[in-house]
Design a protein around this motif. Structure first.
Motif, PDB file in Angstrom:
ATOM      1  N   GLY A  11       0.829  -1.193   0.000  1.00  0.00           N
ATOM      2  CA  GLY A  11       0.000   0.000   0.000  1.00  0.00           C
ATOM      3  C   GLY A  11       0.865   1.246   0.000  1.00  0.00           C
ATOM      4  N   TRP A  12       0.428   2.246  -0.749  1.00  0.00           N
ATOM      5  CA  TRP A  12       1.149   3.511  -0.838  1.00  0.00           C
ATOM      6  C   TRP A  12       0.134   4.636  -0.692  1.00  0.00           C
ATOM      7  CZ3 TRP A  12       6.397   3.311  -1.320  1.00  0.00           C
ATOM      8  CH2 TRP A  12       6.957   2.113  -1.747  1.00  0.00           C
ATOM      9  N   ASP A  13       0.469   5.647   0.088  1.00  0.00           N
ATOM     10  CA  ASP A  13      -0.405   6.814   0.233  1.00  0.00           C
ATOM     11  C   ASP A  13      -0.264   7.721  -0.973  1.00  0.00           C
ATOM     12  OD1 ASP A  13      -1.473   6.172   2.718  1.00  0.00           O
ATOM     13  OD2 ASP A  13       0.257   7.003   3.762  1.00  0.00           O
ATOM     14  N   ALA A  14      -1.408   8.173  -1.479  1.00  0.00           N
ATOM     15  CA  ALA A  14      -1.404   9.062  -2.643  1.00  0.00           C
ATOM     16  C   ALA A  14      -2.619   9.985  -2.578  1.00  0.00           C
ATOM     17  CB  ALA A  14      -1.446   8.249  -3.932  1.00  0.00           C
ATOM     18  N   LEU A  15      -2.489  11.114  -3.216  1.00  0.00           N
ATOM     19  CA  LEU A  15      -3.605  12.040  -3.368  1.00  0.00           C
ATOM     20  C   LEU A  15      -4.047  12.014  -4.826  1.00  0.00           C
ATOM     21  CD1 LEU A  15      -2.132  15.075  -1.388  1.00  0.00           C
ATOM     22  CD2 LEU A  15      -3.772  13.391  -0.573  1.00  0.00           C
ATOM     23  N   LEU A  16      -5.337  11.868  -5.048  1.00  0.00           N
ATOM     24  CA  LEU A  16      -5.874  11.911  -6.404  1.00  0.00           C
ATOM     25  C   LEU A  16      -6.123  13.366  -6.772  1.00  0.00           C
ATOM     26  CD1 LEU A  16      -6.614   9.022  -5.317  1.00  0.00           C
ATOM     27  CD2 LEU A  16      -8.428   9.069  -7.008  1.00  0.00           C
ATOM     28  N   LEU A  17      -5.750  13.766  -7.961  1.00  0.00           N
ATOM     29  CA  LEU A  17      -5.942  15.138  -8.429  1.00  0.00           C
ATOM     30  C   LEU A  17      -7.273  15.209  -9.171  1.00  0.00           C
ATOM     31  CD1 LEU A  17      -2.299  15.814  -9.641  1.00  0.00           C
ATOM     32  CD2 LEU A  17      -3.327  16.340  -7.428  1.00  0.00           C
ATOM     33  N   LEU A  18      -8.339  15.492  -8.416  1.00  0.00           N
ATOM     34  CA  LEU A  18      -9.709  15.441  -8.939  1.00  0.00           C
ATOM     35  C   LEU A  18     -10.217  16.776  -9.477  1.00  0.00           C
ATOM     36  CD1 LEU A  18     -11.267  13.167  -6.192  1.00  0.00           C
ATOM     37  CD2 LEU A  18     -10.677  12.524  -8.523  1.00  0.00           C
ATOM     38  N   ARG A  19      -9.478  17.843  -9.327  1.00  0.00           N
ATOM     39  CA  ARG A  19      -9.881  19.170  -9.808  1.00  0.00           C
ATOM     40  C   ARG A  19     -11.258  19.593  -9.275  1.00  0.00           C
ATOM     41  NH1 ARG A  19      -7.440  20.004 -15.793  1.00  0.00           N
ATOM     42  NH2 ARG A  19      -5.511  18.926 -15.405  1.00  0.00           N
ATOM     43  N   ASP A  20     -11.476  19.396  -7.986  1.00  0.00           N
ATOM     44  CA  ASP A  20     -12.700  19.825  -7.288  1.00  0.00           C
ATOM     45  C   ASP A  20     -13.969  19.171  -7.816  1.00  0.00           C
ATOM     46  OD1 ASP A  20     -11.187  21.504  -5.638  1.00  0.00           O
ATOM     47  OD2 ASP A  20     -11.272  23.111  -7.106  1.00  0.00           O
ATOM     48  N   GLY A  26     -18.813   4.144 -10.919  1.00  0.00           N
ATOM     49  CA  GLY A  26     -18.937   3.747 -12.314  1.00  0.00           C
ATOM     50  C   GLY A  26     -18.300   4.696 -13.310  1.00  0.00           C
ATOM     51  N   GLU A  27     -17.892   5.867 -12.849  1.00  0.00           N
ATOM     52  CA  GLU A  27     -17.299   6.878 -13.736  1.00  0.00           C
ATOM     53  C   GLU A  27     -15.857   6.518 -14.066  1.00  0.00           C
ATOM     54  OE1 GLU A  27     -16.311  11.673 -13.758  1.00  0.00           O
ATOM     55  OE2 GLU A  27     -17.427  10.812 -12.092  1.00  0.00           O
ATOM     56  N   GLU A  28     -15.468   6.770 -15.293  1.00  0.00           N
ATOM     57  CA  GLU A  28     -14.080   6.604 -15.711  1.00  0.00           C
ATOM     58  C   GLU A  28     -13.511   7.982 -16.012  1.00  0.00           C
ATOM     59  OE1 GLU A  28     -13.576   3.875 -18.912  1.00  0.00           O
ATOM     60  OE2 GLU A  28     -14.838   2.356 -17.968  1.00  0.00           O
ATOM     61  N   ARG A  29     -12.297   8.198 -15.550  1.00  0.00           N
ATOM     62  CA  ARG A  29     -11.670   9.503 -15.765  1.00  0.00           C
ATOM     63  C   ARG A  29     -10.159   9.349 -15.772  1.00  0.00           C
ATOM     64  NH1 ARG A  29     -12.736  14.113 -11.444  1.00  0.00           N
ATOM     65  NH2 ARG A  29     -14.840  13.319 -11.673  1.00  0.00           N
ATOM     66  N   ARG A  30      -9.505  10.165 -16.564  1.00  0.00           N
ATOM     67  CA  ARG A  30      -8.045  10.226 -16.553  1.00  0.00           C
ATOM     68  C   ARG A  30      -7.657  11.317 -15.569  1.00  0.00           C
ATOM     69  NH1 ARG A  30      -4.595  10.159 -22.055  1.00  0.00           N
ATOM     70  NH2 ARG A  30      -2.693   9.383 -21.108  1.00  0.00           N
ATOM     71  N   LEU A  31      -6.827  10.960 -14.583  1.00  0.00           N
ATOM     72  CA  LEU A  31      -6.423  11.948 -13.582  1.00  0.00           C
ATOM     73  C   LEU A  31      -5.024  11.655 -13.083  1.00  0.00           C
ATOM     74  CD1 LEU A  31      -6.874  10.349 -10.636  1.00  0.00           C
ATOM     75  CD2 LEU A  31      -9.226  10.814 -11.243  1.00  0.00           C
ATOM     76  N   GLY A  32      -4.494  12.572 -12.355  1.00  0.00           N
ATOM     77  CA  GLY A  32      -3.146  12.436 -11.834  1.00  0.00           C
ATOM     78  C   GLY A  32      -3.130  12.025 -10.372  1.00  0.00           C
ATOM     79  N   PHE A  33      -1.975  11.588  -9.932  1.00  0.00           N
ATOM     80  CA  PHE A  33      -1.751  11.203  -8.545  1.00  0.00           C
ATOM     81  C   PHE A  33      -0.519  11.936  -8.030  1.00  0.00           C
ATOM     82  CE2 PHE A  33      -4.260   7.678  -9.904  1.00  0.00           C
ATOM     83  CZ  PHE A  33      -4.822   7.121  -8.770  1.00  0.00           C
ATOM     84  N   VAL A  34      -0.522  12.254  -6.756  1.00  0.00           N
ATOM     85  CA  VAL A  34       0.674  12.724  -6.063  1.00  0.00           C
ATOM     86  C   VAL A  34       0.983  11.653  -5.029  1.00  0.00           C
ATOM     87  CG1 VAL A  34       1.639  14.463  -4.523  1.00  0.00           C
ATOM     88  CG2 VAL A  34       0.123  15.158  -6.377  1.00  0.00           C
ATOM     89  N   ALA A  41       7.362   5.056  -4.875  1.00  0.00           N
ATOM     90  CA  ALA A  41       5.967   4.660  -5.072  1.00  0.00           C
ATOM     91  C   ALA A  41       5.564   4.825  -6.531  1.00  0.00           C
ATOM     92  CB  ALA A  41       5.055   5.490  -4.178  1.00  0.00           C
ATOM     93  N   ALA A  42       5.922   5.939  -7.138  1.00  0.00           N
ATOM     94  CA  ALA A  42       5.573   6.180  -8.543  1.00  0.00           C
ATOM     95  C   ALA A  42       6.161   5.093  -9.433  1.00  0.00           C
ATOM     96  CB  ALA A  42       6.063   7.556  -8.978  1.00  0.00           C
ATOM     97  N   ASP A  43       7.389   4.697  -9.198  1.00  0.00           N
ATOM     98  CA  ASP A  43       8.031   3.650  -9.988  1.00  0.00           C
ATOM     99  C   ASP A  43       7.327   2.307  -9.810  1.00  0.00           C
ATOM    100  OD1 ASP A  43       9.869   5.486 -10.930  1.00  0.00           O
ATOM    101  OD2 ASP A  43      11.442   4.882  -9.517  1.00  0.00           O
ATOM    102  N   THR A  44       6.888   2.017  -8.595  1.00  0.00           N
ATOM    103  CA  THR A  44       6.169   0.776  -8.324  1.00  0.00           C
ATOM    104  C   THR A  44       4.877   0.715  -9.129  1.00  0.00           C
ATOM    105  OG1 THR A  44       7.100   0.599  -6.103  1.00  0.00           O
ATOM    106  CG2 THR A  44       5.061  -0.610  -6.525  1.00  0.00           C
ATOM    107  N   PHE A  45       4.141   1.813  -9.186  1.00  0.00           N
ATOM    108  CA  PHE A  45       2.877   1.841  -9.935  1.00  0.00           C
ATOM    109  C   PHE A  45       3.115   1.743 -11.435  1.00  0.00           C
ATOM    110  CE2 PHE A  45       1.354   3.359  -5.907  1.00  0.00           C
ATOM    111  CZ  PHE A  45       0.108   2.757  -5.816  1.00  0.00           C
ATOM    112  N   LYS A  46       4.146   2.402 -11.927  1.00  0.00           N
ATOM    113  CA  LYS A  46       4.471   2.312 -13.355  1.00  0.00           C
ATOM    114  C   LYS A  46       4.795   0.876 -13.741  1.00  0.00           C
ATOM    115  CE  LYS A  46       6.289   6.976 -13.873  1.00  0.00           C
ATOM    116  NZ  LYS A  46       7.506   7.758 -14.082  1.00  0.00           N
ATOM    117  N   THR A  47       5.540   0.185 -12.900  1.00  0.00           N
ATOM    118  CA  THR A  47       5.914  -1.200 -13.161  1.00  0.00           C
ATOM    119  C   THR A  47       4.681  -2.110 -13.123  1.00  0.00           C
ATOM    120  OG1 THR A  47       8.106  -0.851 -12.231  1.00  0.00           O
ATOM    121  CG2 THR A  47       7.341  -3.125 -12.378  1.00  0.00           C
TER     122      THR A  47
END
Length: 66
Positions: A11-20, A26-34, A41-47
């Motif tokens: 498990g890794w802590d992350a913030l989703l960048l939801l733009r308010d 059921g919604e699909e969206r492209r968004l960023g993570f911090v 952590a970022a490398d682990t998710f990319k892999t």
């Protein structure tokens, strides 16, 4: 007792960048993570390529696109 050769869950802590705008069921969206744990952590998710979102329970799944 069952023994599994599967790797343990991580498990890794992350913030989703939801733009308010909340993400609705059921919604699909492209968004960023911090990632609060930084580049490791970022490398682990990319892999992994795909991962599950957890907020006290599984709430969704995600696919790394870039």
């Amino acid at each position: 007792m069952m023994v599994s050769d599967a790797e343990p869950l991580q498990g890794w802590d992350a913030l989703l960048l939801l733009r308010d705008q909340p993400l609705r069921p059921g919604e699909e969206r492209r968004l960023g993570f911090v990632f609060l744990s930084g580049q490791e952590a970022a490398d682990t998710f990319k892999t992994a390529g795909q991962f599950y979102l957890w907020e006290g329970r599984f709430i969704g799944e995600a696919t790394v696109v870039s």
